[in-house]
Scaffold this motif. Sequence first.
Motif, short mmCIF file in Angstrom:
data_model
loop_
_atom_site.label_atom_id
_atom_site.label_comp_id
_atom_site.label_asym_id
_atom_site.label_seq_id
_atom_site.Cartn_x
_atom_site.Cartn_y
_atom_site.Cartn_z
N UNK A 83 10.80 -2.51 2.35
CA UNK A 83 9.48 -1.84 2.29
C UNK A 83 9.58 -0.34 2.00
N UNK A 84 10.67 0.30 2.40
CA UNK A 84 10.84 1.73 2.12
C UNK A 84 11.17 1.95 0.65
N UNK A 85 12.00 1.09 0.08
CA UNK A 85 12.49 1.29 -1.28
C UNK A 85 11.63 0.62 -2.34
N UNK A 86 10.72 -0.25 -1.96
CA UNK A 86 9.99 -1.03 -2.98
C UNK A 86 9.19 -0.11 -3.91
N UNK A 87 8.47 0.83 -3.32
CA UNK A 87 7.64 1.72 -4.16
C UNK A 87 8.49 2.59 -5.10
N UNK A 88 9.59 3.24 -4.63
CA UNK A 88 10.43 4.00 -5.56
C UNK A 88 10.99 3.13 -6.70
N UNK A 89 11.38 1.89 -6.37
CA UNK A 89 11.90 1.01 -7.42
C UNK A 89 10.82 0.68 -8.44
N UNK A 134 6.19 -7.59 -0.02
CA UNK A 134 6.19 -6.16 -0.35
C UNK A 134 5.43 -5.91 -1.65
N UNK A 135 5.56 -6.83 -2.60
CA UNK A 135 4.84 -6.68 -3.87
C UNK A 135 3.34 -6.76 -3.65
N UNK A 148 -1.91 -3.95 -3.25
CA UNK A 148 -3.09 -3.55 -2.48
C UNK A 148 -3.17 -2.03 -2.34
N UNK A 149 -2.04 -1.41 -2.13
CA UNK A 149 -2.02 0.05 -2.01
C UNK A 149 -2.41 0.70 -3.33
N UNK A 150 -1.92 0.17 -4.44
CA UNK A 150 -2.27 0.72 -5.74
C UNK A 150 -3.76 0.56 -6.03
N UNK A 151 -4.31 -0.59 -5.60
CA UNK A 151 -5.74 -0.82 -5.80
C UNK A 151 -6.55 0.20 -5.00
N UNK A 152 -6.11 0.49 -3.77
CA UNK A 152 -6.80 1.49 -2.96
C UNK A 152 -6.70 2.88 -3.59
N UNK A 153 -5.54 3.20 -4.13
CA UNK A 153 -5.38 4.50 -4.79
C UNK A 153 -6.28 4.60 -6.00
N UNK A 154 -6.35 3.52 -6.80
CA UNK A 154 -7.22 3.53 -7.99
C UNK A 154 -8.68 3.69 -7.59
N UNK A 155 -9.08 3.01 -6.51
CA UNK A 155 -10.47 3.11 -6.04
C UNK A 155 -10.78 4.55 -5.59
#
Length: 496
Positions: free
Chosen positions: A415-421, A455-456, A461-468
């Motif tokens: 979960x820590x490395x998923x976003x950087x990857x 994690x994906x 979901x996090x990206x969708x929240x950021x886009x919103x």
Amino acid sequence: MLKIIKGMKKGSKPEVIEPPPGPNGPSDVTVNHASRSANPNANANPTAAQLTNVKSLAISRTSQTQNSVIEVTPMVKDVPVNERHVLFIKKVNMCSVSFDFSDSLKRVGEKEIKRQNLQELVDLVQTGSSKMNEIMQQEMVNMISVNIFRALPPAAFENTGAIDGDPEEDDVYLEPSWPHLQLVYELLLRYVVSPDTDTKVAKKFIDHSFVLNLLDLFDSEDPREREYLKTILHRVYGKFMVHRPFIRKAINNIFYRFIFETERHPGLGELLEIHGSIINGFAVPMKEEHKLFLLRALIPLHKANFINYYHQQLSYCVTQFVEKDFKLADLVIRGLLKYWPVTNCTKEILFLGELEEVLDATQPAEFQRCMVPLFRRIGRCINSPNFQVAERALFLWNNEHIVDLIGQNREVILPILFEPLEKNIQGHWNQAINGLTGNVRKMFIEMDADLFDECSKRFSEKQAMVDEMLKQRETAWKKLEEIALEAGGDDEVMIT
């Protein structure tokens, strides 16, 4: 298990100096013969104040103009036995004369006679053909002191804060008197390592003040001189057991002065190399003083700007501690994170290399204590715009032991490395980094496909929240622009 890249090798470790096999020294401490009456009970493990006191009481061994006449004399082996001691001392006195080597044409003949005498003394001590009594040894050590304990020239290297210099290619200062100095150092080395040298007698001359003066010479800009000093000091450490705590304390003080005051010392690499060999001989479990040395000296040495001049030796020392006591891994890793470079990519690459060496000796329990802040930092390195930093961080997955540690703790690390990857896959400018990132991603999928899917999903979901949030922000700014235009009448108002 999928490998990222083939042929990846770890950095080579500096050579370990093996301890000499000489006899053990006695248990009592002998200080300089001129200061014995002032301090008859010198402590074998002195404080900084005591180090200064010993140095202030030492006999001055600066070069002086000698009245000895430089003349050709027969070789010691060619005279009768009852005359050899007198001739030996005469040659020693002639070798005490100092010359000006800035003018190569001045007193050429006398310089050559001195060189020949020095060479003969080296041969005599090396072969053991001349049995030296105490007076002869004292005169010889005094001659050595007069030659080598001198005022060093001004430093050619000044700390400019740069780290891009190459210690093997940078211009170095070479001592003009080296043809004589080398023979003097060789004579001292042969005297120390000779099986005929009795430590009970020699420690009267190779005393604490002599050791401190040797350590002062590590400030020399000439790498040839520092190499001899490194070998000699290590042999002294091995043969004179009574001096060992004093030598460690004196070297530690040099490190502290570097860390807190000067941040400049040409001989730091050689001193660390000596300490690397000393650490290698520490008994387990280690004493508390050795652990404090790691915490207060070795780890803070990482903060210097031009660490590349001594990083290889420093990394070896730190790794030796972890290999001796795996419980120190958490302390070391957190120390590296504390001094982690933020804006210096060259230094960051060195840290990543050292981190791999430390992790390779880390056990699971210690790994779990520091893995969260550690992989947050590794994640930033993976996203570094400097492709060498990102590449070196991704190379950590070439190490099977590190991959095993990551696999055992994948629920926390992925979960820590998923976003950087994912950020690298989506937009890193370097294609090679994209490929290496993809390989690491596949390794995580092989470890735990369900965890990867979870994690994906969270990332999506996090990206969708950021886009919103971005859409809401744009809508709010448009409303503000409309209000401003209405309030301004004919005046054109644009809010950006």
